[in-house]
Design a protein around this motif. Structure first.
Motif, short mmCIF file in Angstrom:
data_model
loop_
_atom_site.label_atom_id
_atom_site.label_comp_id
_atom_site.label_asym_id
_atom_site.label_seq_id
_atom_site.Cartn_x
_atom_site.Cartn_y
_atom_site.Cartn_z
N UNK A 1 0.84 -1.20 0.00
CA UNK A 1 0.00 0.00 0.00
C UNK A 1 0.87 1.24 0.00
N UNK A 2 1.95 1.23 0.79
CA UNK A 2 2.86 2.36 0.83
C UNK A 2 3.53 2.60 -0.51
N UNK A 3 3.96 1.51 -1.17
CA UNK A 3 4.58 1.62 -2.48
C UNK A 3 3.58 2.16 -3.50
N UNK A 4 2.33 1.73 -3.38
CA UNK A 4 1.28 2.18 -4.29
C UNK A 4 1.05 3.68 -4.11
N UNK A 5 1.06 4.16 -2.87
CA UNK A 5 0.91 5.59 -2.60
C UNK A 5 2.03 6.38 -3.29
N UNK A 6 3.25 5.88 -3.20
CA UNK A 6 4.40 6.56 -3.80
C UNK A 6 4.21 6.71 -5.31
N UNK A 7 3.74 5.65 -5.95
CA UNK A 7 3.51 5.71 -7.40
C UNK A 7 2.38 6.68 -7.75
N UNK A 8 1.33 6.67 -6.95
CA UNK A 8 0.22 7.60 -7.18
C UNK A 8 0.66 9.05 -7.03
N UNK A 9 1.46 9.33 -6.01
CA UNK A 9 1.96 10.69 -5.78
C UNK A 9 2.80 11.15 -6.97
N UNK A 10 3.65 10.27 -7.47
CA UNK A 10 4.49 10.64 -8.62
C UNK A 10 3.63 10.93 -9.84
N UNK A 11 2.58 10.13 -10.06
CA UNK A 11 1.71 10.36 -11.21
C UNK A 11 0.98 11.69 -11.08
N UNK A 12 0.51 12.02 -9.89
CA UNK A 12 -0.15 13.32 -9.67
C UNK A 12 0.83 14.45 -9.97
N UNK A 13 2.06 14.32 -9.49
CA UNK A 13 3.07 15.37 -9.67
C UNK A 13 3.38 15.59 -11.14
N UNK A 14 3.63 14.52 -11.89
CA UNK A 14 3.99 14.69 -13.30
C UNK A 14 2.78 15.14 -14.13
N UNK A 15 1.59 14.71 -13.73
CA UNK A 15 0.38 15.14 -14.43
C UNK A 15 0.17 16.64 -14.25
N UNK A 16 0.36 17.12 -13.02
CA UNK A 16 0.22 18.55 -12.75
C UNK A 16 1.30 19.35 -13.45
N UNK A 17 2.50 18.82 -13.51
CA UNK A 17 3.61 19.49 -14.20
C UNK A 17 3.32 19.60 -15.69
N UNK A 18 2.74 18.55 -16.27
CA UNK A 18 2.52 18.51 -17.72
C UNK A 18 1.31 19.33 -18.15
N UNK A 19 0.25 19.34 -17.32
CA UNK A 19 -0.99 19.96 -17.79
C UNK A 19 -1.62 20.98 -16.86
N UNK A 20 -0.91 21.37 -15.78
CA UNK A 20 -1.46 22.35 -14.85
C UNK A 20 -2.17 21.71 -13.68
N UNK A 21 -2.41 22.51 -12.65
CA UNK A 21 -2.93 21.99 -11.39
C UNK A 21 -4.43 21.94 -11.24
N UNK A 22 -5.17 22.29 -12.30
CA UNK A 22 -6.64 22.26 -12.23
C UNK A 22 -7.15 20.98 -12.86
N UNK A 23 -7.68 20.04 -12.07
CA UNK A 23 -8.15 18.77 -12.64
C UNK A 23 -9.29 18.93 -13.63
N UNK A 24 -10.05 20.02 -13.54
CA UNK A 24 -11.15 20.24 -14.47
C UNK A 24 -10.64 20.44 -15.89
N UNK A 25 -9.44 21.02 -16.01
CA UNK A 25 -8.86 21.25 -17.32
C UNK A 25 -7.70 20.33 -17.65
N UNK A 26 -7.47 19.35 -16.80
CA UNK A 26 -6.35 18.43 -16.97
C UNK A 26 -6.85 17.01 -16.71
#
Length: 247
Positions: free
Chosen positions: A21-46
């Motif tokens: 579960x801890x490893x899964x959290x780490x992967x999820x956090x990284x995906x959120x970070x790179x997604x926000x970096x690539x398309x901005x921090x607003x989930x409605x537009x990303x």
């Protein structure tokens, strides 16, 4: 489709321990970070960020962890500078593999992936050596033990899904990538809970595996998945339910 969705099932069954579960959290956090970096921090537009946040919420990640990951991606908070990489290769039985990673040190990551592949009777391939065998699709997963197939199928197809199939104890709904969230909302408006959603690279055709080959392949995929930098492993295998149960 079979290989990808069955691998999702295997991971779902194996993910019960706190360590996983801890490893899964780490992967999820990284995906959120790179997604926000690539398309901005607003989930409605990303859409990618929205998908990542929904996955984090489904895994019961605390809200503050999600918000911190978004801010690191947008630069509001200092964070690690991650790079997205995708490795292509082959596993036992000639199964094609796509290995997605997020890393701050690509040379380290490719060395770790190459090592796991070589130990697991696989090897890295050149760019586009296997990627052409896959196509990008939205995927929604519904617990087939909780809903009637007819009602789930009707909700999915009326909502704009392109395909619906049962695979073991789950229904797998396919969509165009841009329609993932619209279809998910339409299904949930019918009172059906979507267990998980993602944008995935789905195989255009599959390679059947069984016996020792199947065991070796699943072990290799688990070894690759266990690497800190690896976010997701996709493959074009098919496997019988009896073999899956043994695995």
């Amino acid at each position: 489709m079979a290989g990808h969705s069955k691998w999702k099932q295997i991971k779902h069954y194996k993910a019960a321990t706190d360590a996983k579960r801890g490893a899964h959290f780490t992967k999820l956090i990284r995906e959120i970070t790179v997604a926000a970096k690539a398309g901005g921090g607003d989930p409605a537009g990303n859409p990618r960020l929205r998908t990542a946040i929904e996955a984090a919420k489904a895994a019961s990640m605390p809200k503050e962890n999600i918000e911190r990951a978004v801010k690191k991606g947008t630069g509001e908070l200092e964070g690690v500078d991650y790079t997205e990489v995708m490795y292509e290769g082959y596993g036992p039985g000639g199964v094609a593999l796509l290995i997605h990673a997020v890393t701050d040190t690509p040379p380290r990551t490719v060395a770790e992936v190459r090592f796991k592949l070589s130990r697991g009777n696989g090897h890295l391939g050149a760019s586009n050596s296997v990627a052409w065998m896959f196509e990008r699709k939205g995927q929604l997963y519904i617990d087939a033990t909780k809903y009637a197939e007819d009602s789930a199928m009707e909700a999915a197809l009326e909502g704009g899904a392109t395909d619906f199939a049962q695979d073991g104890d789950q229904f797998v709904v396919s969509t165009e990538p841009t329609e993932l969230h619209a279809v998910k909302s339409a299904i949930e408006a019918k009172g059906i809970v979507v267990r998980e959603s993602e944008i995935a690279m789905m195989p255009k055709s599959t390679v059947h595996v069984e016996g020792k080959t199947a065991e070796s392949l699943l072990k290799l995929m688990e070894e690759l998945d266990s690497l800190d930098d690896v976010q997701k492993v996709e493959a074009n295998f098919d496997i019988d339910l009896a073999e899956l149960a043994k695995a």
